[in-house]
Design a protein around this motif. Structure first.
Motif, PDB file in Angstrom:
ATOM      1  N   SER A  19       1.244  -1.192   0.001  1.00 14.91           N
ATOM      2  CA  SER A  19      -0.061   0.413   0.423  1.00 14.91           C
ATOM      3  C   SER A  19       0.361   0.879  -0.171  1.00 14.91           C
ATOM      4  CB  SER A  19      -0.697  -0.054   1.335  1.00 14.91           C
ATOM      5  OG  SER A  19      -0.040   0.489   2.714  1.00 14.91           O
ATOM      6  N   LYS A  20       0.517   2.174  -0.354  1.00 19.41           N
ATOM      7  CA  LYS A  20       1.326   3.443  -0.464  1.00 19.41           C
ATOM      8  C   LYS A  20       1.553   4.227   1.112  1.00 19.41           C
ATOM      9  CE  LYS A  20      -1.405   5.516  -4.044  1.00 19.41           C
ATOM     10  NZ  LYS A  20      -1.964   6.467  -5.284  1.00 19.41           N
ATOM     11  N   TYR A  21       1.133   3.890   2.268  1.00 21.64           N
ATOM     12  CA  TYR A  21       0.618   3.839   3.696  1.00 21.64           C
ATOM     13  C   TYR A  21       1.864   2.843   3.864  1.00 21.64           C
ATOM     14  CZ  TYR A  21       0.038   3.961   8.558  1.00 21.64           C
ATOM     15  OH  TYR A  21       0.316   4.295   9.633  1.00 21.64           O
ATOM     16  N   LEU A  22       2.171   1.538   3.494  1.00 20.26           N
ATOM     17  CA  LEU A  22       3.869   0.775   4.019  1.00 20.26           C
ATOM     18  C   LEU A  22       4.874   1.380   2.822  1.00 20.26           C
ATOM     19  CD1 LEU A  22       2.601  -2.712   3.724  1.00 20.26           C
ATOM     20  CD2 LEU A  22       2.682  -0.871   6.026  1.00 20.26           C
ATOM     21  N   LEU A  23       4.677   1.543   1.977  1.00 21.51           N
ATOM     22  CA  LEU A  23       5.644   2.376   0.797  1.00 21.51           C
ATOM     23  C   LEU A  23       6.029   3.657   1.546  1.00 21.51           C
ATOM     24  CD1 LEU A  23       4.786   1.260  -2.377  1.00 21.51           C
ATOM     25  CD2 LEU A  23       6.235   0.693  -1.703  1.00 21.51           C
ATOM     26  N   GLN A  24       5.628   4.402   3.050  1.00 20.40           N
ATOM     27  CA  GLN A  24       5.757   6.078   2.585  1.00 20.40           C
ATOM     28  C   GLN A  24       7.056   6.109   4.034  1.00 20.40           C
ATOM     29  OE1 GLN A  24       2.085   7.882   3.285  1.00 20.40           O
ATOM     30  NE2 GLN A  24       2.269   8.787   1.111  1.00 20.40           N
ATOM     31  N   LYS A  25       6.227   4.689   4.853  1.00 17.22           N
ATOM     32  CA  LYS A  25       7.107   4.369   6.380  1.00 17.22           C
ATOM     33  C   LYS A  25       7.951   3.203   6.063  1.00 17.22           C
ATOM     34  CE  LYS A  25       3.196   4.295   9.144  1.00 17.22           C
ATOM     35  NZ  LYS A  25       4.205   5.682   9.735  1.00 17.22           N
ATOM     36  N   MET A  26       8.515   3.280   4.901  1.00 13.94           N
ATOM     37  CA  MET A  26       9.531   1.852   4.153  1.00 13.94           C
ATOM     38  C   MET A  26      10.811   3.031   3.668  1.00 13.94           C
ATOM     39  SD  MET A  26       7.910  -0.943   1.537  1.00 13.94           S
ATOM     40  CE  MET A  26       7.965  -2.467   2.414  1.00 13.94           C
ATOM     41  N   ASN A  27      11.888   2.084   4.353  1.00 16.90           N
ATOM     42  CA  ASN A  27      13.211   3.162   3.985  1.00 16.90           C
ATOM     43  C   ASN A  27      14.093   1.899   3.259  1.00 16.90           C
ATOM     44  OD1 ASN A  27      14.518   0.438   5.093  1.00 16.90           O
ATOM     45  ND2 ASN A  27      15.496   0.700   7.222  1.00 16.90           N
ATOM     46  N   GLU A  28      15.148   2.845   2.835  1.00 18.86           N
ATOM     47  CA  GLU A  28      15.600   2.441   1.460  1.00 18.86           C
ATOM     48  C   GLU A  28      16.294   0.927   1.121  1.00 18.86           C
ATOM     49  OE1 GLU A  28      18.901   3.720   4.029  1.00 18.86           O
ATOM     50  OE2 GLU A  28      16.939   4.871   3.070  1.00 18.86           O
ATOM     51  N   HIS A  29      16.231   0.360   2.977  1.00 14.80           N
ATOM     52  CA  HIS A  29      16.535  -1.211   2.741  1.00 14.80           C
ATOM     53  C   HIS A  29      14.683  -1.768   2.906  1.00 14.80           C
ATOM     54  CE1 HIS A  29      20.414  -0.155   3.098  1.00 14.80           C
ATOM     55  NE2 HIS A  29      20.434   0.430   4.050  1.00 14.80           N
ATOM     56  N   LYS A  30      13.891  -1.342   2.371  1.00 15.52           N
ATOM     57  CA  LYS A  30      12.600  -1.713   2.432  1.00 15.52           C
ATOM     58  C   LYS A  30      12.314  -2.000   3.858  1.00 15.52           C
ATOM     59  CE  LYS A  30      12.133  -1.260  -1.863  1.00 15.52           C
ATOM     60  NZ  LYS A  30      12.755  -0.209  -2.049  1.00 15.52           N
ATOM     61  N   ARG A  31      12.603  -1.912   4.892  1.00 15.74           N
ATOM     62  CA  ARG A  31      12.259  -2.101   6.458  1.00 15.74           C
ATOM     63  C   ARG A  31      11.316  -0.731   7.109  1.00 15.74           C
ATOM     64  NH1 ARG A  31      18.621  -2.611   6.911  1.00 15.74           N
ATOM     65  NH2 ARG A  31      18.807  -4.675   6.197  1.00 15.74           N
ATOM     66  N   ILE A  32      10.444  -1.290   7.915  1.00 15.40           N
ATOM     67  CA  ILE A  32       9.618  -0.034   8.446  1.00 15.40           C
ATOM     68  C   ILE A  32      10.106  -0.288  10.215  1.00 15.40           C
ATOM     69  CG2 ILE A  32       6.224   0.168   8.941  1.00 15.40           C
ATOM     70  CD1 ILE A  32       6.144  -1.472   6.585  1.00 15.40           C
ATOM     71  N   HIS A  33      10.405   0.490  10.743  1.00 18.20           N
ATOM     72  CA  HIS A  33      10.075   0.672  12.142  1.00 18.20           C
ATOM     73  C   HIS A  33       8.878   1.137  12.595  1.00 18.20           C
ATOM     74  CE1 HIS A  33      14.675   0.516  11.457  1.00 18.20           C
ATOM     75  NE2 HIS A  33      14.898   1.082  10.877  1.00 18.20           N
TER      76      HIS A  33
END
Length: 120
Positions: A75-89
């Motif tokens: 989702s756009k929401y998750l993509l916004q939260k991801m850093n360049e390594h595809k990680r979400i904190h």
């Protein structure tokens, strides 16, 4: 710490929904990792993981999917939260994160099946 434990356990359960056909390659109180393992084709592909820290958790996914696939799978929401390594904190789980993470795992499972990455 209780909020972090709850978030970790929630994401761990979401990832467990992919086992099988995927395999939990790490399963301990601080880290849970799921991979698609196909010994016949020498494939060992990360589906996702969750790691617990003192004040947050990190959720990561396959970082080799490419931008177009990422936009279709997350989702756009998750993509916004991801850093360049595809990680979400994540410091605290909310309804939107929970729903979008579940949806992402479902999309990843379909994508992996289409690629025959989940075959035993």
């Amino acid at each position: 710490m209780e909020v972090v434990n709850e978030a970790f356990n929630t994401v761990r359960q979401l990832l467990k929904s992919a086992v099988p056909p995927c395999t939990a390659t790490i399963d301990n109180p601080e880290h849970y990792e799921v991979r698609s393992i196909n010994p016949e084709h020498s494939k060992n592909i990360l589906l996702g993981y969750v790691s617990k820290h003192a004040d947050s958790i990190t959720v990561g996914f396959n970082d080799k999917l490419g931008k177009n696939n990422m936009e279709q799978l997350f989702s756009k929401y998750l993509l916004q939260k991801m850093n360049e390594h595809k990680r979400i904190h994540i410091h605290e789980m909310n309804h939107q994160l929970h729903a979008d993470l579940q949806e992402a795992i479902n999309h990843l499972m379909r994508y992996y099946n289409e690629k025959n990455w989940n075959l035993p």
